[in-house]
Write a protein that holds these residues in place. Structure first.
Motif, PDB file in Angstrom:
ATOM      1  N   SER A 173       0.770  -1.242   0.000  1.00 61.83           N
ATOM      2  CA  SER A 173       0.000   0.000   0.000  1.00 61.83           C
ATOM      3  C   SER A 173       0.802   1.293   0.000  1.00 61.83           C
ATOM      4  O   SER A 173       0.354   2.290  -0.548  1.00 61.83           O
ATOM      5  CB  SER A 173      -0.931   0.007   1.224  1.00 61.83           C
ATOM      6  OG  SER A 173      -1.679   1.187   1.297  1.00 61.83           O
ATOM      7  N   MET A 188      -1.677   2.951   7.161  1.00 65.18           N
ATOM      8  CA  MET A 188      -2.205   1.963   6.232  1.00 65.18           C
ATOM      9  C   MET A 188      -3.109   0.982   6.951  1.00 65.18           C
ATOM     10  O   MET A 188      -4.242   0.716   6.535  1.00 65.18           O
ATOM     11  CB  MET A 188      -1.043   1.217   5.552  1.00 65.18           C
ATOM     12  CG  MET A 188      -1.473   0.144   4.547  1.00 65.18           C
ATOM     13  SD  MET A 188      -1.948  -1.470   5.251  1.00 65.18           S
ATOM     14  CE  MET A 188      -0.395  -1.981   5.995  1.00 65.18           C
ATOM     15  N   ALA A 212       1.904  -2.137  -4.464  1.00 66.23           N
ATOM     16  CA  ALA A 212       0.708  -1.446  -3.946  1.00 66.23           C
ATOM     17  C   ALA A 212      -0.571  -1.835  -4.678  1.00 66.23           C
ATOM     18  O   ALA A 212      -1.563  -1.106  -4.632  1.00 66.23           O
ATOM     19  CB  ALA A 212       0.900   0.067  -3.959  1.00 66.23           C
TER      20      ALA A 212
END
Length: 359
Positions: free
Chosen positions: A192, A225, A337
């Motif tokens: 991420s 995150m 990601a």
């Protein structure tokens, strides 16, 4: 004035995560006002600090008990939970009282489970003392204990009332302990937050130095995150599953090693395996798969495991709580990601991916 970052987990059971240096004095404010009794669950190595935290809370007018539990995964047993329940029962803890998890990931998992199960749920405030616990175990409300059959097979979703991450607590950790915990930070980077990967590649030594700006930035990015993901999906019905990147094989390695390995070391190998699985499935390019090895090895984390262990590891993975209806599921990457789920991959593909990490 202490420089404190506040990261909020959204949702009906939302809460704040505080990150800063020298912020243990915020723990009392994080407890419910109605909590007159507090149990601090801690590992033996934190006895002195737990005593100081107890004194701080006593001065605030609360009755505070200490429960020292075995270190690391030995603390995540039903016998240890039963000991804590006994302490709570003998001290007449009510539903308005609270538990504090003061320690690494195993302690916060156990303390959260005890809080979730006592009187069907009392408040818990998590005070993580390791990198792993700060960026992963203490955030998200997953609690659990281990059984002979596997890791975290018994547990509950029980969000904390707050999480207090005092970075000063990391100063006394060994370099190996900090680095092992950083595996979960790297995971956040791959699924991420690629800024984390850039910071590590720029200076791997500074990235794991708890006094550096890069270290704090990486930790905060990893927490942000996870806070975002669990705020959208508390019970792992969808999005939260991406947090399992590297964990299916990683947990099997931990089980094979009888939990004597650090979690981060096992997850490091698990991420390389997941990257190779992604590559062999035609989802991830060669360079991104290699980037896993390069970054993890630059931090001194392992990227290979015993060649002959595959049959045992596969059997353990098939019992893993992340499998559904007997079907194995792996989080893989379509790109950095861009995580996705690979359902029921052919065993020959899994074996080929394992050959890439077999040392």
């Amino acid at each position: 004035m202490t420089d404190t970052t506040t990261i909020t987990v959204a949702g009906d059971d939302g809460y704040d995560i505080l990150v800063g240096r020298g912020i243990l004095d915020r723990v009392g404010d994080a407890l419910p006002v109605a909590a007159r009794k507090v149990l601090i669950v801690h590992a033996p190595t934190l006895a002195e600090r737990a005593g100081a935290l107890r004194q701080q809370l006593l001065e605030g007018g609360r009755e505070v008990l200490l429960a020292e539990i075995p270190d690391a995964e030995q603390g995540k047993r039903v016998e240890v939970a039963a000991f804590c329940w006994q302490v709570l029962g003998q001290a007449d803890f009510t539903r308005t009282d609270a538990v504090i998890g003061f320690g690494g990931g195993a302690v916060t998992d156990l303390a959260g489970f005890v809080a979730a199960t006592w009187l069907r749920g009392v408040a818990v405030v998590q005070v993580p003392t390791t990198v792993l616990a700060m960026v992963d175990a203490a955030v998200g409300g997953k609690t659990g204990i281990n059984t002979a059959e596997g890791k975290n097979l018994v547990g509950a979703f029980w969000p904390p009332r707050a999480v207090v991450c005092d970075l000063e607590l990391l100063d006394s950790l060994s370099a190996n302990e900090r680095t092992a915990g950083f595996a979960e930070v790297v995971k956040a980077g791959f699924i991420s937050a690629p800024e984390i990967l850039d910071i590590i590649e720029a200076d791997p030594v500074a990235a794991v130095d708890p006094h550096s700006a890069g270290f704090r930035r990486c930790v905060e990015l990893a927490i942000e995150m996870k806070a975002r993901v669990v705020g959208e999906d508390l019970r792992e019905a969808g999005l939260r599953e991406i947090l399992n990147y590297g964990h299916t094989l990683g947990h099997a390695i931990e089980h094979a090693e009888r939990y004597r390995w650090r979690h981060g070391a096992a997850i490091s190998i698990g991420m390389v395996f997941a990257a190779e699985l992604s590559r062999l499935a035609g989802r991830l390019d060669d360079a991104s798969a290699q980037r896993h090895r390069t970054i993890l090895e630059s931090l001194g984390l392992p990227t290979t495991y015993r060649a002959g262990a595959w049959p045992q590891l596969l059997a353990t993975m098939q019992r893993d709580k992340k499998s559904r209806g007997g079907m194995l599921r792996f989080i893989v990457l379509d790109d950095i990601a861009r995580p996705t789920v690979l359902r029921a991959p052919d065993e020959s593909l899994l074996f080929a991916a394992y050959q890439e990490v077999a040392g």
